[in-house]
Design a protein around this motif. Structure first.
Motif, PDB file in Angstrom:
ATOM      1  N   LEU A 110       1.342  -1.809   0.045  1.00  0.00           N
ATOM      2  CA  LEU A 110       0.093   0.030  -0.158  1.00  0.00           C
ATOM      3  C   LEU A 110       0.783   0.983  -0.038  1.00  0.00           C
ATOM      4  O   LEU A 110       1.760   1.381   0.480  1.00  0.00           O
ATOM      5  CB  LEU A 110      -0.968   0.072   1.375  1.00  0.00           C
ATOM      6  N   SER A 114      -2.054   6.085   0.586  1.00  0.00           N
ATOM      7  CA  SER A 114      -3.243   4.931   0.250  1.00  0.00           C
ATOM      8  C   SER A 114      -4.822   4.570   1.410  1.00  0.00           C
ATOM      9  O   SER A 114      -4.635   5.071   2.724  1.00  0.00           O
ATOM     10  CB  SER A 114      -3.444   3.510   0.463  1.00  0.00           C
ATOM     11  N   GLY A 142      -1.619   1.161  -4.551  1.00  0.00           N
ATOM     12  CA  GLY A 142      -0.005   0.955  -4.044  1.00  0.00           C
ATOM     13  C   GLY A 142       0.151   0.698  -5.074  1.00  0.00           C
ATOM     14  O   GLY A 142      -0.006   0.805  -6.542  1.00  0.00           O
TER      15      GLY A 142
END
Length: 224
Positions: A110, A114, A142
């Motif tokens: 990620l 995010s 990601g």
């Protein structure tokens, strides 16, 4: 809620998405490529499925207009693969062939910014040779070793675009992998990111782990 799927190939259907919607009490219909796209007034949300077409294919002209209207409508929109690229294109992002096609299971990390309710590190199934940039005002999902942008959220999570196939089951993945020879031709060079179909399907528990990721993402999407 009533959700419309836009399906671009017979082998690339809703898979586990359909089961999740049924389990949560949502109704749904499927619009196949070549049929007249649904009116936005006839649905509460759209899910754009993957396909072997390029996002600028002539047969997708009506769908591209629908995506543009849906992005302005305030209704939830989710895109996977081709569907994600159609969203990215409509939001002004560049879409192009990636340096390496990615087919198989790969680790996803990620991005620090995010907004997705997913683990910091997880394994996802990929089937893609085209990539997109990050649209303006979007937050990234990601990246994987070969793809720094594997998805994004836009408009506070109302719109989600994913390269990864969290919806896949072993059966739907087998059908998807059977399309790879045509979907990724012409190949520019052998890739270290192409796993053999038997390797992709060897561990069924991987699909069960993805199901948990899908549950979390869909709940987040419809809340938005």
């Amino acid at each position: 809620m009533h959700i419309y799927f836009l399906q671009h190939h017979a082998s690339l259907g809703p898979a586990r998405l359909e089961d999740w919607l049924d389990g949560m009490g949502h109704s749904h219909n499927v619009c196949h490529l070549g049929e007249a796209p649904p009116r936005l007034a006839d649905c509460d949300a759209l899910i754009l499925l993957d396909g072997p077409q390029a996002e600028d294919a002539p047969e997708l002209a009506r769908e591209r207009k629908l995506v543009e209207r849906a992005l302005k409508s305030g209704k939830p929109v989710l895109g996977i693969g081709l569907g994600a690229r159609l969203i990215a294109r409509a939001l002004g992002a560049t879409v192009s062939r990636g340096t390496y096609p990615e087919v198989g299971w790969y680790p996803l990390t990620l991005a620090p910014e995010s907004p997705f309710d997913l683990p910091e590190h997880c394994e996802v199934l990929l089937w893609q040779s085209r990539i997109f940039g990050l649209p303006e005002d979007a937050l990234p999902l990601g990246g994987t070793p070969a793809g720094p942008i594997q998805g994004f959220a836009w408009d506070a999570g109302r719109v989600i675009a994913l390269q990864c196939h969290l919806e896949s089951t072993a059966q739907s993945a087998a059908a998807m992998l059977a399309l790879s020879p045509t979907a990724f031709a012409p190949a520019t060079a052998p890739s270290t990111y192409l796993q053999a179909p038997e390797a992709v399907l060897a561990e069924p528990r991987r699909f069960d782990r993805q199901a948990a990721l899908l549950d979390r993402l869909l709940a987040q999407w419809l809340r938005a």
